[in-house]
Design a protein around this motif. Structure first.
Motif, PDB file in Angstrom:
ATOM      1  N   UNK A   1       0.844  -1.199   0.000  1.00  0.00           N
ATOM      2  CA  UNK A   1       0.000   0.000   0.000  1.00  0.00           C
ATOM      3  C   UNK A   1       0.878   1.248   0.000  1.00  0.00           C
ATOM      4  N   UNK A   2       0.451   2.258  -0.737  1.00  0.00           N
ATOM      5  CA  UNK A   2       1.195   3.512  -0.782  1.00  0.00           C
ATOM      6  C   UNK A   2       0.985   4.278   0.515  1.00  0.00           C
ATOM      7  N   UNK A   3       2.102   4.624   1.146  1.00  0.00           N
ATOM      8  CA  UNK A   3       2.079   5.395   2.390  1.00  0.00           C
ATOM      9  C   UNK A   3       2.207   6.886   2.071  1.00  0.00           C
ATOM     10  N   UNK A   4       3.051   7.204   1.083  1.00  0.00           N
ATOM     11  CA  UNK A   4       3.246   8.604   0.708  1.00  0.00           C
ATOM     12  C   UNK A   4       3.862   8.670  -0.684  1.00  0.00           C
TER      13      UNK A   4
ATOM     14  N   UNK B   1       8.116   9.759   5.585  1.00  0.00           N
ATOM     15  CA  UNK B   1       7.040   9.330   6.501  1.00  0.00           C
ATOM     16  C   UNK B   1       7.529   8.216   7.432  1.00  0.00           C
ATOM     17  N   UNK B   2       6.827   8.074   8.521  1.00  0.00           N
ATOM     18  CA  UNK B   2       7.137   6.975   9.432  1.00  0.00           C
ATOM     19  C   UNK B   2       6.685   5.664   8.800  1.00  0.00           C
ATOM     20  N   UNK B   3       7.418   4.612   9.077  1.00  0.00           N
ATOM     21  CA  UNK B   3       7.006   3.287   8.619  1.00  0.00           C
ATOM     22  C   UNK B   3       5.763   2.905   9.425  1.00  0.00           C
ATOM     23  N   UNK B   4       4.698   2.487   8.755  1.00  0.00           N
ATOM     24  CA  UNK B   4       3.482   2.117   9.488  1.00  0.00           C
ATOM     25  C   UNK B   4       3.752   0.973  10.474  1.00  0.00           C
ATOM     26  N   UNK B   5       3.100   1.068  11.591  1.00  0.00           N
ATOM     27  CA  UNK B   5       3.253   0.024  12.612  1.00  0.00           C
ATOM     28  C   UNK B   5       2.598  -1.268  12.129  1.00  0.00           C
ATOM     29  N   UNK B   6       3.219  -2.393  12.508  1.00  0.00           N
ATOM     30  CA  UNK B   6       2.675  -3.705  12.171  1.00  0.00           C
ATOM     31  C   UNK B   6       2.928  -4.578  13.395  1.00  0.00           C
TER      32      UNK B   6
ATOM     33  N   UNK C   1       9.140  -4.912  13.516  1.00  0.00           N
ATOM     34  CA  UNK C   1       9.745  -3.576  13.451  1.00  0.00           C
ATOM     35  C   UNK C   1       9.944  -3.291  11.971  1.00  0.00           C
ATOM     36  N   UNK C   2       9.932  -2.052  11.614  1.00  0.00           N
ATOM     37  CA  UNK C   2      10.071  -1.729  10.199  1.00  0.00           C
ATOM     38  C   UNK C   2      10.960  -0.525   9.953  1.00  0.00           C
TER      39      UNK C   2
END
Length: 114
Positions: A78-81, A95-100, A104-105
């Motif tokens: 998915x596109x984050x930015x 952008x911050x790496x989305x939490x999962x 850790x990302x």
């Protein structure tokens, strides 16, 4: 006696970054001339500044415009930015790496090129 007229030749000097790229002669009878190719400059588009063939010697300069490039940050497909930058301005707000959950990302290494 009959007068004979000869059109005066003028010179258009084409410059890019202060350097002469070519010179073309014309007369007032000419409506167009063959412009030299503008030297490429990585990350830029270019065109000759506007001019008219209305008599007189002229200097025409290349106008370079920074091209826009994009960097797309994706996570899990998915596109984050989608961020834009140019060769003149590579400042982007990463952008911050989305939490999962349970992971850790970090973003993979990248370089902003043109």
């Amino acid at each position: 006696m009959t007068a004979t007229y000869t059109a005066i030749e003028y010179t258009v000097t084409f410059k890019a970054d202060g350097e002469t790229v070519g010179e073309v002669t014309y007369t007032v009878a000419d409506t167009a001339i063959a412009e030299p190719t503008i030297p490429e400059k990585a990350g830029y588009g270019a065109k000759w500044e506007e001019y008219t063939l209305d008599g007189g010697n002229k200097v025409v300069n290349a106008i370079y415009t920074a091209g826009v490039s994009y960097v797309i940050f994706k996570a899990d497909g998915k596109t984050v930015a989608t961020l834009e930058y140019t060769v003149e301005n590579k400042d982007i707000a990463v952008p911050e790496v989305p939490a999962k959950a349970h992971y850790t990302g970090v973003w993979e290494a990248y370089e902003l090129t043109t």
